[in-house]
Design a protein around this motif. Structure first.
Motif, PDB file in Angstrom:
ATOM      1  N   ALA A 128      14.933  -7.525  19.497  1.00 33.65           N
ATOM      2  CA  ALA A 128      16.310  -7.029  19.610  1.00 33.65           C
ATOM      3  C   ALA A 128      17.069  -7.768  20.704  1.00 33.65           C
ATOM      4  N   ASN A 129      16.395  -8.072  21.800  1.00 36.60           N
ATOM      5  CA  ASN A 129      17.039  -8.828  22.879  1.00 36.60           C
ATOM      6  C   ASN A 129      17.397 -10.245  22.446  1.00 36.60           C
ATOM      7  N   ALA A 130      16.702 -10.726  21.407  1.00 35.85           N
ATOM      8  CA  ALA A 130      17.023 -12.039  20.828  1.00 35.85           C
ATOM      9  C   ALA A 130      18.009 -11.891  19.667  1.00 35.85           C
ATOM     10  N   ASN A 131      18.614 -10.697  19.553  1.00 38.58           N
ATOM     11  CA  ASN A 131      19.611 -10.371  18.529  1.00 38.58           C
ATOM     12  C   ASN A 131      19.049 -10.427  17.116  1.00 38.58           C
ATOM     13  N   CYS A 132      17.809  -9.954  16.954  1.00 33.70           N
ATOM     14  CA  CYS A 132      17.202  -9.871  15.622  1.00 33.70           C
ATOM     15  C   CYS A 132      16.770  -8.438  15.322  1.00 33.70           C
ATOM     16  N   VAL A 133      16.943  -8.055  14.081  1.00 32.94           N
ATOM     17  CA  VAL A 133      16.315  -6.839  13.565  1.00 32.94           C
ATOM     18  C   VAL A 133      14.836  -7.154  13.357  1.00 32.94           C
ATOM     19  N   SER A 134      13.961  -6.199  13.632  1.00 30.83           N
ATOM     20  CA  SER A 134      12.535  -6.470  13.431  1.00 30.83           C
ATOM     21  C   SER A 134      11.841  -5.306  12.741  1.00 30.83           C
ATOM     22  N   ILE A 135      10.813  -5.646  11.963  1.00 23.70           N
ATOM     23  CA  ILE A 135       9.877  -4.678  11.386  1.00 23.70           C
ATOM     24  C   ILE A 135       8.484  -5.220  11.693  1.00 23.70           C
ATOM     25  N   LEU A 136       7.725  -4.464  12.473  1.00 22.73           N
ATOM     26  CA  LEU A 136       6.431  -4.929  12.963  1.00 22.73           C
ATOM     27  C   LEU A 136       5.391  -3.830  12.721  1.00 22.73           C
ATOM     28  N   PHE A 137       4.180  -4.225  12.373  1.00 26.63           N
ATOM     29  CA  PHE A 137       3.123  -3.221  12.232  1.00 26.63           C
ATOM     30  C   PHE A 137       1.756  -3.863  12.392  1.00 26.63           C
ATOM     31  N   THR A 138       0.782  -3.012  12.640  1.00 26.35           N
ATOM     32  CA  THR A 138      -0.590  -3.457  12.882  1.00 26.35           C
ATOM     33  C   THR A 138      -1.561  -2.464  12.265  1.00 26.35           C
ATOM     34  N   SER A 171     -13.091   9.881   9.497  1.00 27.16           N
ATOM     35  CA  SER A 171     -12.000   8.931   9.738  1.00 27.16           C
ATOM     36  C   SER A 171     -12.253   7.645   8.951  1.00 27.16           C
ATOM     37  N   ARG A 172     -11.353   7.342   8.035  1.00 22.47           N
ATOM     38  CA  ARG A 172     -11.468   6.131   7.227  1.00 22.47           C
ATOM     39  C   ARG A 172     -10.175   5.309   7.244  1.00 22.47           C
ATOM     40  N   ILE A 173      -9.102   5.846   7.843  1.00 19.60           N
ATOM     41  CA  ILE A 173      -7.836   5.115   7.931  1.00 19.60           C
ATOM     42  C   ILE A 173      -7.416   5.028   9.395  1.00 19.60           C
ATOM     43  N   GLY A 174      -6.514   4.073   9.706  1.00 18.26           N
ATOM     44  CA  GLY A 174      -6.053   3.891  11.080  1.00 18.26           C
ATOM     45  C   GLY A 174      -4.709   4.558  11.321  1.00 18.26           C
ATOM     46  N   ASN A 175      -4.380   4.769  12.591  1.00 16.28           N
ATOM     47  CA  ASN A 175      -3.072   5.349  12.890  1.00 16.28           C
ATOM     48  C   ASN A 175      -1.977   4.279  12.973  1.00 16.28           C
ATOM     49  N   ASN A 176      -2.316   3.076  12.574  1.00 18.60           N
ATOM     50  CA  ASN A 176      -1.460   1.914  12.306  1.00 18.60           C
ATOM     51  C   ASN A 176      -0.011   1.980  12.815  1.00 18.60           C
ATOM     52  N   PRO A 177       0.217   1.631  14.098  1.00 21.53           N
ATOM     53  CA  PRO A 177       1.566   1.672  14.670  1.00 21.53           C
ATOM     54  C   PRO A 177       2.591   0.865  13.870  1.00 21.53           C
ATOM     55  N   PHE A 178       3.809   1.400  13.835  1.00 21.64           N
ATOM     56  CA  PHE A 178       4.909   0.842  13.043  1.00 21.64           C
ATOM     57  C   PHE A 178       6.158   0.790  13.931  1.00 21.64           C
ATOM     58  N   SER A 192      -1.868 -11.324   6.045  1.00 25.88           N
ATOM     59  CA  SER A 192      -2.518 -12.170   7.054  1.00 25.88           C
ATOM     60  C   SER A 192      -3.803 -12.808   6.551  1.00 25.88           C
ATOM     61  N   GLY A 193      -4.363 -12.249   5.462  1.00 29.76           N
ATOM     62  CA  GLY A 193      -5.675 -12.712   5.016  1.00 29.76           C
ATOM     63  C   GLY A 193      -6.763 -12.336   6.010  1.00 29.76           C
ATOM     64  N   GLY A 194      -6.506 -11.251   6.775  1.00 34.05           N
ATOM     65  CA  GLY A 194      -7.425 -10.856   7.834  1.00 34.05           C
ATOM     66  C   GLY A 194      -8.249  -9.638   7.498  1.00 34.05           C
ATOM     67  N   ASN A 195      -8.667  -8.938   8.536  1.00 32.61           N
ATOM     68  CA  ASN A 195      -9.536  -7.777   8.377  1.00 32.61           C
ATOM     69  C   ASN A 195      -8.738  -6.521   8.058  1.00 32.61           C
ATOM     70  N   SER A 196      -9.312  -5.696   7.209  1.00 28.16           N
ATOM     71  CA  SER A 196      -8.768  -4.368   6.938  1.00 28.16           C
ATOM     72  C   SER A 196      -9.400  -3.377   7.910  1.00 28.16           C
ATOM     73  N   THR A 197      -8.864  -2.157   7.932  1.00 29.66           N
ATOM     74  CA  THR A 197      -9.470  -1.104   8.743  1.00 29.66           C
ATOM     75  C   THR A 197     -10.937  -0.913   8.367  1.00 29.66           C
ATOM     76  N   ALA A 218      -0.919   8.316   3.321  1.00 30.40           N
ATOM     77  CA  ALA A 218      -0.605   7.276   2.335  1.00 30.40           C
ATOM     78  C   ALA A 218       0.066   6.076   2.995  1.00 30.40           C
ATOM     79  N   LEU A 219       0.985   6.340   3.934  1.00 34.40           N
ATOM     80  CA  LEU A 219       1.686   5.242   4.608  1.00 34.40           C
ATOM     81  C   LEU A 219       0.724   4.409   5.446  1.00 34.40           C
ATOM     82  N   SER A 220      -0.247   5.062   6.089  1.00 38.51           N
ATOM     83  CA  SER A 220      -1.267   4.339   6.844  1.00 38.51           C
ATOM     84  C   SER A 220      -2.026   3.369   5.939  1.00 38.51           C
ATOM     85  N   MET A 221      -2.400   3.834   4.761  1.00 41.54           N
ATOM     86  CA  MET A 221      -3.150   2.993   3.826  1.00 41.54           C
ATOM     87  C   MET A 221      -2.326   1.799   3.375  1.00 41.54           C
ATOM     88  N   VAL A 222      -1.026   2.033   3.108  1.00 41.62           N
ATOM     89  CA  VAL A 222      -0.161   0.955   2.635  1.00 41.62           C
ATOM     90  C   VAL A 222       0.050  -0.095   3.734  1.00 41.62           C
TER      91      VAL A 222
END
Length: 334
Positions: free
Chosen positions: A128-138, A152-159, A242-247, A229-233
């Protein structure tokens, strides 16, 4: 304890130098940990430092590694974090997503094999400080049961979603759990109960006792089945892009590491109507501000407003730090 921003940053910088980080990385990490604490998010700021050092000592975080590009598809890129420090990798990938957005109108960096980015809102604010809208998640290790399940089989995946605004950036930073585990631990350190149920205890009952929730790490999904459901998505998207690791794959490790993240930025200046954009955002905020609160003397806030108020107060009065956490950090610094 109340400690100044300058004192926290200096102690953390010296600590990271002791652990052989370069001056540039030590300065960046000290700043990010301090800024999060200054904004009232100690759970993902100063309180995370001892665990961060523990992960360095165990070789989970590679001190000299950082993210590098491995594939490019125009405005979309894949990067590998090489198990470097999450703050360093996230800062670099956010900057790159901003660069791509300013070149193409929209840019995306999908990152794999990285570590915890600490407070996700840091990078929303950066965009935002660089004047961009962002959508980020992990994605994360499994720390929530899928709705209706016991384990527990899903993550609390910050958004994170951020929107640049002249009167104060809008920054939504939320986990898919009712309370992040950092926040639950924050309540534990203060020996307080959560204001609402935050997870399940050992008897499969919803609880607001942080100790009982932390013993099993079974957090309550925000919105119940919807958060599940949103965590899973989000996990699917982070893994796919990313072609990386899943939960699921992260669960096979003793410590949460080699996680997957996505950084999407949009450059709103391509529309050439900045004045209108600011007017529309203010219109939405004013409409929601102007409502009678259910509780007397309460107030309605837009995402990021409370953090701005906490920052102003802490700059004036000093930053409240849990004494046991601060003593741990001082001991590590010696």
């Amino acid at each position: 304890m109340n400690i100044s921003q300058e004192d926290i940053e200096k102690v953390l910088y010296d600590l990271f130098i002791k652990y052989k980080f370069t001056n540039e990385k030590a300065k960046l990490m000290a700043s990010v940990f301090t800024e999060s604490t200054l904004d009232g998010v100690s759970s993902h700021g100063i309180n995370r430092v001892p665990l961060f050092i523990e992960h360095i000592e165990k070789g989970v975080i590679k001190i000299n590694a950082e993210a590098e590009k491995i594939a490019s598809f125009g405005s979309i890129e894949r990067w590998d974090g090489n198990q470097g420090p999450g703050i360093v990798n996230a800062t670099k990938c956010t900057n790159r997503a901003v660069e791509l957005a300013k070149k193409h109108g929209m840019g995306m960096v999908a990152l794999r094999n990285t570590n915890h980015w600490m407070r996700g809102g840091t990078y929303g604010k950066q965009a935002a400080n660089a004047n961009c809208v962002s959508i980020l998640f992990t994605n994360t290790k499994p720390n929530m049961p899928p709705w209706g399940g016991k384990e527990s089989r899903i993550g609390n995946n910050p958004f994170v979603v951020s929107i640049p605004r002249e009167k104060g950036n809008v920054v939504l930073d939320m986990a898919m759990s009712q309370f992040s585990f950092g926040k639950i631990n924050d309540y534990r350190l203060r020996e307080e109960k959560l204001p609402y149920p935050g997870g399940w205890d050992e008897n499969d009952n919803l609880s607001n006792d942080p100790k009982k929730i932390l013993s099993k790490e079974r957090a309550l999904p925000v919105g119940y089945w919807k958060g599940s459901a949103l965590s899973m998505v989000l996990d699917m998207l982070a893994t796919l892009l990313s072609g990386g690791n899943s939960t699921s794959k992260i669960s096979s490790k003793d410590i949460e590491t080699e996680i997957s993240q996505v950084y999407i930025c949009v450059y709103p200046e391509v529309f050439n109507d900045q004045g209108l954009q600011q007017k529309l955002i203010d219109e939405i905020i004013d409409f929601t501000h102007d409502v009678e609160p259910m509780k007397k003397n309460d107030k309605i806030y837009y995402p990021g407003e409370r953090s701005a108020q906490a920052r102003a107060k802490n700059l004036k009065d000093g930053i409240f730090i849990n004494e046991s956490i601060w003593n741990k950090i001082l001991l590590l610094s010696k």
